[in-house]
Design an enzyme around this catalytic site. Structure first.
Site, mmCIF file in Angstrom:
data_model
loop_
_atom_site.group_PDB
_atom_site.id
_atom_site.type_symbol
_atom_site.label_atom_id
_atom_site.label_comp_id
_atom_site.label_asym_id
_atom_site.label_seq_id
_atom_site.Cartn_x
_atom_site.Cartn_y
_atom_site.Cartn_z
ATOM 1 N N ASP A 161 -79.598 -46.863 38.154
ATOM 2 C CA ASP A 161 -80.944 -47.444 38.262
ATOM 3 C C ASP A 161 -81.628 -47.744 36.943
ATOM 4 O O ASP A 161 -82.853 -47.823 36.885
ATOM 5 C CB ASP A 161 -81.810 -46.487 39.083
ATOM 6 C CG ASP A 161 -81.833 -45.075 38.494
ATOM 7 O OD1 ASP A 161 -81.505 -44.926 37.303
ATOM 8 O OD2 ASP A 161 -82.184 -44.127 39.216
ATOM 9 N N GLU B 116 -73.039 -45.064 42.293
ATOM 10 C CA GLU B 116 -74.274 -44.325 42.620
ATOM 11 C C GLU B 116 -75.284 -45.249 43.297
ATOM 12 O O GLU B 116 -76.424 -45.411 42.863
ATOM 13 C CB GLU B 116 -74.905 -43.654 41.388
ATOM 14 C CG GLU B 116 -75.880 -42.536 41.778
ATOM 15 C CD GLU B 116 -76.522 -41.850 40.590
ATOM 16 O OE1 GLU B 116 -75.874 -40.965 39.995
ATOM 17 O OE2 GLU B 116 -77.670 -42.187 40.236
ATOM 18 N N GLU C 189 -87.129 -47.210 38.011
ATOM 19 C CA GLU C 189 -85.779 -47.005 38.548
ATOM 20 C C GLU C 189 -85.639 -47.404 40.013
ATOM 21 O O GLU C 189 -84.600 -47.919 40.423
ATOM 22 C CB GLU C 189 -85.343 -45.546 38.350
ATOM 23 C CG GLU C 189 -85.062 -45.153 36.897
ATOM 24 C CD GLU C 189 -86.328 -44.821 36.099
ATOM 25 O OE1 GLU C 189 -87.429 -44.769 36.682
ATOM 26 O OE2 GLU C 189 -86.216 -44.625 34.869
ATOM 27 N N HIS D 139 -88.826 -36.517 30.748
ATOM 28 C CA HIS D 139 -88.839 -37.796 30.035
ATOM 29 C C HIS D 139 -89.346 -38.987 30.849
ATOM 30 O O HIS D 139 -89.575 -40.052 30.311
ATOM 31 C CB HIS D 139 -87.419 -38.136 29.559
ATOM 32 C CG HIS D 139 -86.525 -38.617 30.664
ATOM 33 N ND1 HIS D 139 -85.885 -37.769 31.515
ATOM 34 C CD2 HIS D 139 -86.188 -39.865 31.070
ATOM 35 C CE1 HIS D 139 -85.176 -38.445 32.395
ATOM 36 N NE2 HIS D 139 -85.352 -39.726 32.158
ATOM 37 N N ARG E 21 -90.833 -42.117 32.679
ATOM 38 C CA ARG E 21 -91.942 -43.029 32.336
ATOM 39 C C ARG E 21 -93.212 -42.740 33.144
ATOM 40 O O ARG E 21 -94.315 -42.761 32.611
ATOM 41 C CB ARG E 21 -91.506 -44.476 32.591
ATOM 42 C CG ARG E 21 -91.039 -45.206 31.358
ATOM 43 C CD ARG E 21 -90.727 -46.665 31.671
ATOM 44 N NE ARG E 21 -90.688 -47.468 30.456
ATOM 45 C CZ ARG E 21 -89.701 -47.433 29.572
ATOM 46 N NH1 ARG E 21 -88.673 -46.649 29.763
ATOM 47 N NH2 ARG E 21 -89.748 -48.176 28.489
ATOM 48 N N HIS F 15 -86.396 -35.253 24.630
ATOM 49 C CA HIS F 15 -86.003 -36.671 24.649
ATOM 50 C C HIS F 15 -86.643 -37.365 23.448
ATOM 51 O O HIS F 15 -87.830 -37.142 23.161
ATOM 52 C CB HIS F 15 -86.486 -37.277 25.967
ATOM 53 C CG HIS F 15 -85.979 -38.669 26.221
ATOM 54 N ND1 HIS F 15 -86.345 -39.756 25.456
ATOM 55 C CD2 HIS F 15 -85.114 -39.147 27.141
ATOM 56 C CE1 HIS F 15 -85.744 -40.841 25.907
ATOM 57 N NE2 HIS F 15 -84.986 -40.495 26.938
#
Ligand code: UD1
Ligand code: UDP
Length: 366
Positions: free
Chosen positions: A96, A118, A132, A205, A207, A238
């Site tokens: 994604d 996936e 995603e 991490h 967004r 990250h």
């Protein structure tokens, strides 16, 4: 001979695609090409090195603090010439990320079949996780073959009208990866640091968590470390500037919290398997934890991994300071809860997903 190109660009894609590269490279019926976009740089290179995979093409697109426009535009600019030169019979993308979305779009424009590894994970909300959920739904639109990790993912695809004969439940290749990274006799200075304490592993991490929600997460972690003297928190941070700034602001100056650079995948998997529990907003870590029977408090309001929640290993802790703090406190105070969540049911497969995908590709391409 059929030509298969795998394209990926970030750490998690690489961890889940490198085992597939390795399996495909052992087969005589296909010519395997690897194109990395370099959406991540250091974190991608760490994985390629760990799995001894050398890319045939590296688009090197990463910029500091890149935007979604930067990534999408850079992939759409740099990937088509590779496709036109190599003319693969099939391109495999993963999951994604924006690399996967833009690469699949490029293949669609050139009418090259896409295999989606996936496939079928869904929350149903295109803003969670962002971007995603949109990316994976868009990749599904382009895909000729959908390699779903679980039957839940397959059902999601069927509900969207994808044809049953194009969907295959294979398990998740992350379990294949774990088969090669876990070491029985493993030591690391960070484990020495944590010795004698209850080790909590943290990653964050996403967004959609940047800003306020991440502040809540970090404040809750700080509260736990301040209150529980027998706890140590390890956080490989990250490198995104949005994340590092907040981590520095809220988590430094407490000796029981250790902030480190991203760990190599072998170190991360081995330290994870030796931690007491995990706090994360990561997708891949939710699956790994299920394979390792490690309890996870998921630092998100929703998850596309309901299998892990149903098996009892994952608990949605949300993104408010109070809820995260209370969920951690409960896990630290109730050994029976910790034991119940350390269940050995792994919904993500038997560690042979890559062989299954390879076999399905052979059938499709011949
Ligand atoms: C990306 C994916 C996300 C995935 C995550 C895994 C998208 C939009 N996001 O998010 O789905 O969960 O990877 O980690 O596809 N950076 C470095 N070095 C690196 C990697 C990143 O310095 O090796 C910094 C750079 O400043 C870069 C920034 O992090 O601009 C953000 O990277 P980006 O790939 O845009 O977003 P992630 O949050 O990593
Ligand atoms: N990981 C790693 N080193 C770290 C942190 C994570 O190798 O310091 C691995 C972890 O084992 C998992 C993957 O990175 O396989 C998850 O990546 P991330 O959380 O960045 O992305 P997501 O899975 O959320 O897309």
């Amino acid at each position: 001979m059929k030509k298969i190109m795998l394209v990926f660009g970030t750490r998690p894609e690489a961890i889940k695609m490198c085992p597939l590269v390795k399996v495909l490279k052992t087969l005589s019926w296909c010519d395997v090409k690897v194109c990395v976009t370099g959406q991540h740089r250091q974190m991608l290179d760490q994985v390629l090195q760990a799995f001894s995979v050398v890319a045939d093409y590296d688009l090197s697109i990463m910029k500091n603090a890149q935007t979604l426009f930067d990534i999408t535009a850079a992939v759409l600019h740099a990937f088509p010439p590779v496709l036109l030169r190599e003319k693969p019979d099939m391109v495999l993308v993963h999951g994604d990320t924006t690399t996967s979305f833009a690469a699949a779009l490029a293949c669609y424009y050139l009418q090259i079949p896409v295999g989606h590894v996936e496939a079928g994970l869904r929350t149903g909300d295109i803003y969670a996780p962002f971007p995603e959920e949109f990316n994976r739904q868009a990749v599904s639109l382009t895909a000729a073959l959908h390699f779903a990790p679980t039957s839940v993912a397959k059902e999601n695809l069927l509900r969207e009208g994808k044809k049953a004969e194009h969907i295959f439940v294979t398990g998740n290749t992350i379990v294949d990866a774990l088969n090669t990274t876990l070491l029985p006799n493993y030591s690391h200075p960070l484990l020495t640091w944590a010795q004698g304490s209850r080790l909590i592993l943290l990653t964050a991490h996403r967004r959609e968590n940047w800003g306020k929600k991440m502040t809540h997460i970090f404040r809750a972690v700080r509260q736990i470390a301040d209150e529980f003297e027998n706890v140590k928190v390890l956080y490989p941070v990250h490198p995104n500037p949005q994340v590092t700034a907040l981590a520095q602001q809220y988590l430094t100056g407490q000796e029981r919290i250790c902030l480190t650079a991203p760990l190599g995948v072998v170190d991360f998997h081995n330290i994870m398997s030796r931690s007491e529990f995990i706090l994360t907003d990561s997708g891949g870590i939710q699956e790994e934890a299920c394979a390792l029977a490690k309890p996870v408090l998921v630092l998100r309001d929703t998850t596309e991994r309901p299998e892990g929640v149903n098996s009892g290993i994952l608990r949605l802790a949300g993104t408010s300071q109070e809820k995260i703090y209370l969920a951690c406190k409960e896990l630290l105070s109730e050994p029976s809860l910790l034991r119940r969540m350390s269940t050995s049911v792994n919904p993500y497969g038997d560690g042979h997903a890559c062989e299954k995908i390879a076999q399905l590709l052979k059938q499709y391409l011949s």
